[in-house]
Write an enzyme that holds these catalytic residues in place. Structure first.
Site, PDB file in Angstrom:
ATOM      1  N   MET A  33       0.852  -1.197   0.000  1.00  0.00           N
ATOM      2  CA  MET A  33       0.000   0.000   0.000  1.00  0.00           C
ATOM      3  C   MET A  33       0.891   1.252   0.000  1.00  0.00           C
ATOM      4  O   MET A  33       0.451   2.343   0.352  1.00  0.00           O
ATOM      5  CB  MET A  33      -0.933  -0.011   1.201  1.00  0.00           C
TER       6      MET A  33
ATOM      7  N   HIS B  20       9.312  -3.439   3.499  1.00  0.00           N
ATOM      8  CA  HIS B  20       8.916  -3.717   2.109  1.00  0.00           C
ATOM      9  C   HIS B  20      10.134  -4.076   1.256  1.00  0.00           C
ATOM     10  O   HIS B  20      10.062  -4.952   0.386  1.00  0.00           O
ATOM     11  CB  HIS B  20       8.261  -2.477   1.472  1.00  0.00           C
TER      12      HIS B  20
ATOM     13  N   LYS C 251       4.987  -9.615   9.684  1.00  0.00           N
ATOM     14  CA  LYS C 251       4.436  -8.712  10.694  1.00  0.00           C
ATOM     15  C   LYS C 251       2.902  -8.798  10.693  1.00  0.00           C
ATOM     16  O   LYS C 251       2.281  -8.782  11.742  1.00  0.00           O
ATOM     17  CB  LYS C 251       4.866  -7.274  10.428  1.00  0.00           C
ATOM     18  N   ASP C 252       2.330  -8.899   9.509  1.00  0.00           N
ATOM     19  CA  ASP C 252       0.873  -9.080   9.413  1.00  0.00           C
ATOM     20  C   ASP C 252       0.607 -10.584   9.427  1.00  0.00           C
ATOM     21  O   ASP C 252       0.248 -11.178   8.407  1.00  0.00           O
ATOM     22  CB  ASP C 252       0.361  -8.413   8.136  1.00  0.00           C
TER      23      ASP C 252
ATOM     24  N   VAL D 218      11.033  -6.821   9.894  1.00  0.00           N
ATOM     25  CA  VAL D 218      12.225  -5.955   9.996  1.00  0.00           C
ATOM     26  C   VAL D 218      11.918  -4.931  11.086  1.00  0.00           C
ATOM     27  O   VAL D 218      10.830  -4.342  11.108  1.00  0.00           O
ATOM     28  CB  VAL D 218      12.515  -5.247   8.653  1.00  0.00           C
TER      29      VAL D 218
ATOM     30  N   SER E 258       6.621  -0.188  10.090  1.00  0.00           N
ATOM     31  CA  SER E 258       5.254  -0.090   9.586  1.00  0.00           C
ATOM     32  C   SER E 258       5.071   1.299   8.995  1.00  0.00           C
ATOM     33  O   SER E 258       5.617   2.278   9.525  1.00  0.00           O
ATOM     34  CB  SER E 258       4.271  -0.279  10.750  1.00  0.00           C
ATOM     35  N   SER E 259       4.302   1.376   7.921  1.00  0.00           N
ATOM     36  CA  SER E 259       4.038   2.697   7.316  1.00  0.00           C
ATOM     37  C   SER E 259       3.327   3.602   8.315  1.00  0.00           C
ATOM     38  O   SER E 259       3.407   4.819   8.237  1.00  0.00           O
ATOM     39  CB  SER E 259       3.179   2.536   6.064  1.00  0.00           C
ATOM     40  N   ARG E 260       2.601   3.002   9.266  1.00  0.00           N
ATOM     41  CA  ARG E 260       1.833   3.810  10.226  1.00  0.00           C
ATOM     42  C   ARG E 260       2.716   4.438  11.299  1.00  0.00           C
ATOM     43  O   ARG E 260       2.248   5.327  12.019  1.00  0.00           O
ATOM     44  CB  ARG E 260       0.762   2.957  10.907  1.00  0.00           C
TER      45      ARG E 260
HETATM   46  O1  PAF Z   1      -0.115  -5.699   3.764  1.00  0.00           O
HETATM   47  C1  PAF Z   1      -0.541  -4.789   3.011  1.00  0.00           C
HETATM   48  O2  PAF Z   1       0.125  -3.791   2.749  1.00  0.00           O
HETATM   49  C2  PAF Z   1      -1.928  -4.937   2.381  1.00  0.00           C
HETATM   50  O3  PAF Z   1      -2.815  -5.525   3.266  1.00  0.00           O
HETATM   51  C3  PAF Z   1      -1.903  -5.675   1.028  1.00  0.00           C
HETATM   52  C4  PAF Z   1      -1.446  -7.118   1.184  1.00  0.00           C
HETATM   53  C5  PAF Z   1      -0.990  -4.953   0.050  1.00  0.00           C
HETATM   54  C6  PAF Z   1      -3.319  -5.715   0.430  1.00  0.00           C
HETATM   55  O4  PAF Z   1      -3.817  -4.433   0.222  1.00  0.00           O
END
Ligand code: PAF
Length: 285
Positions: free
Chosen positions: A30, A37, A149-150, A176, A185-187
């Site tokens: 995202m 990433h 992480k997710d 990481v 995390s982007s957040r």
């Molecule tokens: O993990 C993420 O960034 C999002 O949930 C994903 C897998 C790109 C789906 O939008």
């Protein structure tokens, strides 16, 4: 690096590449990229001949009142990072391109999407499963890369890929962390300074849980010690602490005899942070 903004462009690029033997790796994101990433991109580059990254802040995985509008975005910076990492192509659609106005079909895992984070964020994993399925159909990658992480997201994706016989290999890539232990995390950029300072408590609490499980204690003792450690952090509002079977995400009782995943969700202000760690109990002597 090619940039494709429409599904037709993306399909045409995929068809052009499909003639050869090239293995295609997809890294769905995202955007607002960080080292986590880039670890996915690096793994994809090791294993595949061509790497495509998608950048799409997927509206259907955000609930009402969640942070879709304030989700951080910086496309120019993202593209620079991906160019520097040698990515072959980026898929950069907008929401109208992805979702026709009258779209009515979703992919909705039944059990896994309703537990844990799915309880805190109803509809979230249906949104994730639907967009990931669409990206797989458009790009037909050989492999796709997701962060551990997710953790629940990774379990959901592995499950629907298996259940629906989707021919894509799913690769999970380790978390990481910043030097102070906070999971990337982007957040994280949305944390106020005091909250950013306190946020490494998630990692510290997970370490407490890991030591407790490894010492042979039960999951409820480990859960209590994790909560006690989180309670020491200023501004941390615990949304959930769950210790589950690392494979099935089923609840556990007593001292576990198999790997346990410890899953945390903690709010700092309006930012919900998640983190996890696997603890493997020692074999009895
Ligand atoms: O993990 C993420 O960034 C999002 O949930 C994903 C897998 C790109 C789906 O939008």
């Amino acid at each position: 690096m090619d940039i494709h903004r429409t599904k037709d462009e993306m399909r045409a690029a995929r068809a052009a590449a499909a003639g050869g033997e090239a293995r295609l790796g997809l890294v769905p994101t995202m955007g607002f990229l960080h080292a986590g990433h880039m670890a996915l991109v690096a793994r994809a580059r090791e294993q595949c001949d061509r790497v495509v990254v998608s950048i799409f802040v997927n509206p259907t995985q955000f609930g009402p009142g969640e942070d879709f509008d304030s989700y951080p975005r910086d496309i120019d910076r993202d593209l620079d990072m991906l160019r520097a990492a040698g990515v072959d192509a980026v898929f950069l659609p907008d929401a109208a391109e992805i979702y026709p106005d009258d779209a009515e079909t979703v992919v909705e895992p039944t059990r896994l999407s309703r537990i844990l984070i799915g309880r805190l964020r109803p509809g979230h994993f249906g949104g994730v499963a639907t967009i990931v399925t669409k990206l797989f159909n458009l790009m037909q990658p050989d492999a796709a890369y997701f962060g551990q992480k997710d953790y629940q997201q990774l379990c959901v994706i592995r499950r629907f890929v298996r259940d629906l016989d989707i021919p894509v290999r799913i690769e999970g890539v380790p978390i990481v962390r910043e030097t102070d232990g906070l999971a990337m995390s982007s957040r994280n950029v949305r944390l106020e300074p005091a909250h950013r300072q306190a946020a490494p408590v998630l990692h510290a609490a997970l370490e407490v849980g890991r030591e407790t499980i490894e010492a042979g204690e039960g999951v409820s003792v480990a859960g209590q010690l994790i909560r006690a450690r989180l309670a020491q952090a200023e501004g941390a509002e615990v949304a959930s602490v769950d210790l589950r079977d690392a494979e099935t995400l089923q609840p556990l009782r007593g001292a576990p005899d198999r790997p346990v995943v410890m899953l945390l969700a903690v709010r700092f202000g309006d930012v919900l942070l998640i983190d996890n760690m696997i603890a493997t109990p020692k074999e009895p002597e």
